[in-house]
Design an enzyme around this catalytic site. Structure first.
Site, PDB file in Angstrom:
ATOM      1  N   SER A 200      11.837  -5.068   7.670  1.00  0.00           N
ATOM      2  CA  SER A 200      12.928  -5.920   8.142  1.00  0.00           C
ATOM      3  C   SER A 200      12.763  -6.169   9.636  1.00  0.00           C
ATOM      4  O   SER A 200      12.599  -5.216  10.409  1.00  0.00           O
ATOM      5  CB  SER A 200      14.262  -5.219   7.871  1.00  0.00           C
ATOM      6  N   ALA A 201      12.831  -7.444  10.046  1.00  0.00           N
ATOM      7  CA  ALA A 201      12.492  -7.801  11.437  1.00  0.00           C
ATOM      8  C   ALA A 201      13.493  -7.288  12.470  1.00  0.00           C
ATOM      9  O   ALA A 201      13.126  -6.993  13.610  1.00  0.00           O
ATOM     10  CB  ALA A 201      12.375  -9.323  11.555  1.00  0.00           C
ATOM     11  N   CYS A 326      25.245   0.994   7.880  1.00  0.00           N
ATOM     12  CA  CYS A 326      25.586   0.374   6.597  1.00  0.00           C
ATOM     13  C   CYS A 326      26.757   1.087   5.920  1.00  0.00           C
ATOM     14  O   CYS A 326      27.383   0.539   5.053  1.00  0.00           O
ATOM     15  CB  CYS A 326      24.375   0.387   5.664  1.00  0.00           C
TER      16      CYS A 326
END
Ligand code: PLP
Length: 400
Positions: A200-201, A326
């Protein structure tokens, strides 16, 4: 909020100016084309996308045709697992770990609903999976082992390479969620030996909302969405060329700088821990310091809730996290600390501090000056409770 001391880099990182610079032309007239269009503007977009794929592949030690750009790390993980078992008619067995990110754990639950058997291997008290436990979990019908390379909450590095060795001998595929590892430790797909991995960037100064799925040549995945067949048919829809270009540039920078990043963040992280351990009584480090991302520190202080500590530090202009971003909002101890056998008190007390290449020594000194006093104050208040937390949150919103 530029004066904020931002130590929550496992949650996300700011986009590097050079990454933004690389992306901007792809939004402007002439650079904005659809890679599927036959005209010159489309051809330019197609060329930019192909170059991004080459750059990303080089940074990852992969071949361009092994790379599919994805909407984010979560989707890449989802397609890795679902795509493997779709080709097997939702039959067979998955081995994964109790400390995985929800991007894997929730998919494992969905696979169970569709008929796949799942074994979740536990971890030791330091948060590391035992290779012998993975070996013991393998069955004749095991199709895939999914093991993250670095845990997002405590930062522990997992024995993925050793798991690959034993899985290969049994003809079992290996997927690794390397979302937290890339850019923090060296990640080379060929050396790691996994069949599938997800990235994930936004964890290494690229934009949010773009990820990547690597599938070694010859490893097929069943599609989970259907359309015009873009990205090997795995992520169909008009490609987000600007984001692919940004991700590739962020990968190029991160892989080139990974050694310096390790030296810099480890020195500051260790300075922070040594200082805290000397100044705060009843403080406990979570995770295995010997097998750990260089930038991550997770600890609990006796008698102090992680949420309260985090909110008090926020009031002082320091951004850290309790467990994983998250899950924030949930007051239950994280599934990772629970799997490590932490008591509920220690789990709820956990604070995650995650540094970046741009973290400055004076920021660490400021935290060292602040944090022991905040812990003392909270201990003197005797825990606070839910009402205290609500007051604090109100204060945070009034101040910012
Ligand atoms: N896997 C791990 C280990 C993560 O830490 C995260 C993000 O926090 C993800 C997957 C999900 O990535 P994304 O935010 O791009 O969906």
């Amino acid at each position: 909020m530029t004066d904020m001391i931002y130590l929550d880099n496992n949650a996300t990182t700011p986009v590097h100016p050079a990454v933004l610079e690389a992306m901007l032309p792809l939004w402007r007239a002439g650079g904005h084309g659809n890679p599927s269009s036959a005209h010159g503007v489309g051809r330019a977009a197609r060329k930019a996308l192909a170059e991004a794929r080459e750059t990303a592949a080089r940074a990852l030690g992969a071949r361009p045709d092994e790379i599919a750009f994805a909407p984010n790390g979560t989707c890449a993980d989802n397609v890795a697992l679902l795509g493997t078992f779709a080709l097997r008619g939702w039959r067979g067995h998955l081995v994964t770990a109790a400390i995985e990110h929800p991007a894997v754990l929730r998919v494992a639950e969905e696979l169970e609903r569709r008929g796949v058997a799942v074994t979740r291997v536990g971890v030791d008290a330091s948060g590391v999976v035992d290779v012998a436990a993975v070996r013991a979990a393998l069955r004749p019908d095991t199709a895939l082992v999914s093991l993250m390379l670095a845990n997002n909450e405590v930062g522990t590095l997992q024995p993925v390479r050793a798991v690959v060795e034993l899985a290969r001998a049994r003809g079992v595929l290996v997927h690794s969620d390397v979302v937290q590892a890339f850019g923090k430790v060296r990640v080379d797909a060929e050396d790691l030996g996994v069949d599938i991995l997800a990235l994930s960037a936004h964890k290494f100064h690229g934009p949010k909302g773009v990820g990547l799925l690597y599938a070694r040549s010859g490893r097929k995945l069943g599609p989970q969405a259907w359309g015009a067949g873009q990205e090997h048919g795995l992520f169909p829809g008009t490609e987000n060329v600007a984001y692919a270009v940004g991700m590739a540039e962020a990968m190029r920078r991160a892989s080139a700088e990974v050694a310096a990043y390790g030296v810099h963040t480890r020195a500051l992280r260790d300075r922070l821990w040594d200082g805290l351990a000397a100044r705060v009584s009843g403080i406990h480090r979570n995770g295995d310091p010997a097998r750990m991302l260089p930038n991550t520190l997770n600890f609990s202080c006796d008698g102090v809730e992680g949420d309260q500590l985090m909110m008090n530090l926020d009031l002082e202009g320091v951004a850290v996290s309790t467990g994983s971003a998250c899950h924030s909002g949930a007051i239950e101890p994280s599934h990772v600390l629970t799997a490590m056998g932490c008591s509920p008190e220690r789990g709820r007390g956990a604070l995650r501090v995650s540094l970046a290449g741009e973290t400055r020594p004076e920021e660490i000194e400021r935290v060292l000056a602040l944090l022991p006093a905040v812990v003392e104050r909270l201990r003197a208040l005797g825990g606070g409770g839910a009402g205290g937390q609500a007051d604090l949150l109100r204060e945070v919103h009034q101040k910012r």
